[in-house]
Design an enzyme around this catalytic site. Structure first.
Site, PDB file in Angstrom:
ATOM      1  N   SER A 142       0.858  -1.183   0.000  1.00 12.27           N
ATOM      2  CA  SER A 142       0.000   0.000   0.000  1.00 12.27           C
ATOM      3  C   SER A 142       0.893   1.230   0.000  1.00 12.27           C
ATOM      4  O   SER A 142       2.029   1.180   0.480  1.00 12.27           O
ATOM      5  CB  SER A 142      -0.880   0.009   1.252  1.00 12.27           C
ATOM      6  OG  SER A 142      -1.531   1.261   1.431  1.00 12.27           O
ATOM      7  N   TYR A 155      -2.175  -0.856  10.756  1.00  7.88           N
ATOM      8  CA  TYR A 155      -2.288  -1.197   9.338  1.00  7.88           C
ATOM      9  C   TYR A 155      -1.095  -0.656   8.553  1.00  7.88           C
ATOM     10  O   TYR A 155      -0.466  -1.378   7.775  1.00  7.88           O
ATOM     11  CB  TYR A 155      -3.583  -0.640   8.748  1.00  7.88           C
ATOM     12  CG  TYR A 155      -3.658  -0.783   7.250  1.00  7.88           C
ATOM     13  CD1 TYR A 155      -3.950  -2.020   6.672  1.00  7.88           C
ATOM     14  CD2 TYR A 155      -3.407   0.298   6.411  1.00  7.88           C
ATOM     15  CE1 TYR A 155      -3.998  -2.161   5.294  1.00  7.88           C
ATOM     16  CE2 TYR A 155      -3.455   0.161   5.034  1.00  7.88           C
ATOM     17  CZ  TYR A 155      -3.747  -1.068   4.479  1.00  7.88           C
ATOM     18  OH  TYR A 155      -3.780  -1.210   3.108  1.00  7.88           O
TER      19      TYR A 155
END
Length: 268
Positions: A142, A155
């Site tokens: 990501s 995360y």
């Protein structure tokens, strides 16, 4: 009589919806047989809908558990075929203030799925690929891996781990012809933000990239043997470039504005 050509085999995790499903579609459309995995019942319907010239099989497993990863690897072995490509994509997010809002259980589950299961599955599959001196591995990272991620602290850290792991594994496997590619999407139109409890954030409410386009770019990078690809819109690529040159304090503040609970309501 001409012998029928054997199609290559791909494995995709987290493939019941979103980027994982679209990655599986890319493999099917490009001549692969596919084994898809996810923890929810939607994985069966996903397999039915992935029409193409090849074979699509599904397995319902909870990859956040050690036994789930082992069950997936057992299914792979039962096919009696080498894995030509694997997309280690399964992941989850948790949004909110780490010290005062989020639950420890949710964050430990996130680590188990995003980090532990990725290492576990890569350990099993990469060993087979190295022995065969052939194979392709795609990790879904990501752009959150490139910056501090307030209100997605665990995360963001999990994706930073995956990014570093991907780059290191690529270097180790280069001499045996196994490629490792990291896919770095930005905000993408999937169920991710709803599941993470981020519907009321600015990023949760803004327009997002198309999952099919992100998957296409990831697949093409994988097949080209690239080390990584920042996928999605020009806006996402510009953000990824910017956060690598501005101070961490500035990129953290940028992420905070997008991910702070209630920020979507504040900016209406």
């Amino acid at each position: 009589m001409e012998q029928k050509k054997i199609r290559p085999l791909a494995v995709v995790t987290g493939a019941s919806s979103g980027i994982g499903y679209e990655l599986a579609r890319q493999f099917v459309q490009n001549g692969f047989d596919v084994l898809i995995a996810a923890e929810d019942d939607g994985i069966t319907e996903a397999a039915r809908s992935l029409v193409g010239g090849g074979r699509v099989e599904s397995v319902k497993v909870d990859l956040a558990r050690y036994e789930g990863v082992e069950a997936l690897y057992a299914k792979i072995q039962s096919l009696g075929r080498p894995v030509d490509a694997i997309a280690i994509n399964a992941g989850v997010g948790v949004g909110g203030d780490f010290a005062r809002q989020t639950r420890l259980e949710d964050e430990l589950n996130l680590i188990s799925l995003n980090v532990t299961s990725s290492v576990h599955l890569a350990k099993r599959v990469s060993k087979d690929m190295a022995q065969r001196r052939s194979g392709r591995i795609l990790f879904t990272s990501s752009i959150a891996a490139l910056m501090p991620a307030p209100f997605e602290a665990v995360y963001g850290a999990s994706k930073a781990f995956i990014q570093s792991f991907s780059e290191s594994l690529r270097n180790e496997l280069a001499d045996v012809g196994v490629t490792v590619t990291a896919l770095l999407p930005g905000p993408t139109e999937t169920n991710f933000f709803h599941r993470a409890g981020m519907d009321d954030t600015r990023v949760g409410q803004q327009e997002k990239d198309d999952a099919g386009e992100v998957a296409r770019q990831g697949f093409e990078a994988l097949m080209a043997g690239k080390d990584k690809v920042v996928a999605g819109s020009l806006k996402n690529r510009a953000m990824a470039a910017a956060v690598q040159v501005i101070p961490d304090t500035a990129s953290a503040q940028l992420h905070r504005k997008l991910s702070e609970p209630g920020s979507g309501t504040k900016n209406k």
